[in-house]
Design an enzyme around this catalytic site. Sequence first.
Site, short mmCIF file in Angstrom:
data_model
loop_
_atom_site.label_atom_id
_atom_site.label_comp_id
_atom_site.label_asym_id
_atom_site.label_seq_id
_atom_site.Cartn_x
_atom_site.Cartn_y
_atom_site.Cartn_z
N SER A 1 0.78 -1.24 0.00
CA SER A 1 0.00 0.00 0.00
C SER A 1 0.81 1.28 0.00
O SER A 1 0.24 2.37 -0.16
CB SER A 1 -0.97 0.01 1.18
OG SER A 1 -2.05 -0.87 0.92
N GLY B 1 3.05 -0.72 3.99
CA GLY B 1 2.37 -1.60 3.05
C GLY B 1 2.51 -3.04 3.46
O GLY B 1 3.50 -3.43 4.09
#
Length: 349
Positions: free
Chosen positions: A56, A298
């Site tokens: 992410s 992430g």
Amino acid sequence: MSTTLQAAIDELVGPGILSAQLRLRDRGEVWVGTAGVARLGEPEGPPADGRFRIGSATKTFAATVVLALVGEGRFGLDDSVAGHLPGFDLDPRITVRMLLQHTSGVFAFTGEYFEDGTVVPGIPVLGKEWVDARFTTYEPAELVRFALAKPARFEPGADWNYSNTNYVLARLLVEQVTGRSLAEETHRLILGPLGLENTLLPGTDTGIPGPHAHAYYRYEEDGVEKTVDVTVQNPSWISTGGDMISTTEDLATFVSALMSGRLLPAPLLDEMRTPHPKAGYGLGLFVLQDGALLNHNGGLSGYATLMYATPDGETVLTGSLTFVDDATMSQVESFQKFVERVLAEVFSR
């Protein structure tokens, strides 16, 4: 500090978390540390600046591209997305800002998890089902249409909910307005100017070129536990929700340049760093410690990424872990404790 950080990654790695790369840039000084193994069952350590799937943290790159296009006058931050992206029957109240801040209410194609424990599944993202589907090609428009066929979680702008669909919509918006791929626009606006030669938008390419550590996934089938190498996969399943590949050095260069104002006009950087009150999320960034620290980590099927920076971009911490993932996300607690430890060491001085 370097001794403490090295000790932290040495103590972290083991049977579950296999490797760690950590990089600290602190006002001109650079420290890099590694620990663990590059492959399960083999003695060789991970490369000091190997490539990895950043999950992410991809969203910060995408948000920067969108905001740069706002700065070029291609569309407005509070424009209706539907006005620029026809063909999806989007709620006209959804704005560009809502996509970047996760306030659109659109269903997450990776599934929705409600406070009462209810789960509404999306595409396969966990367990044997994901392992079996990990080479499937998903078109971005296909993911969006899948999500838009589900009920919205809330009215546009009424709440906050992290949804990967927002960033796939942002990708389609960029491509519709510019007539170029998101990869091309990312190279024009970020990768080219900063010389980030080790950062990739892989599309449907399944491999990681160059030196890298391997990631794994564990699942049960007919009562038998299986562990598979998932380093090679088709990242179109997550698309702009987390498909990029980078290195700790490139991430450090990127987030430092972003924070120091090299990539966006000051008013748009201010918008990016203005948090939503519910989650502390700006536009593609989490805003921590009342704005004294910015980040976007992430996680993606055996990979975890760290990306933290001070507002001036002078102190930056980036990192990558590879681990044996599973449907219960059993490494989360170890990861969170590790992050708390290194943040306290680096940013609480």
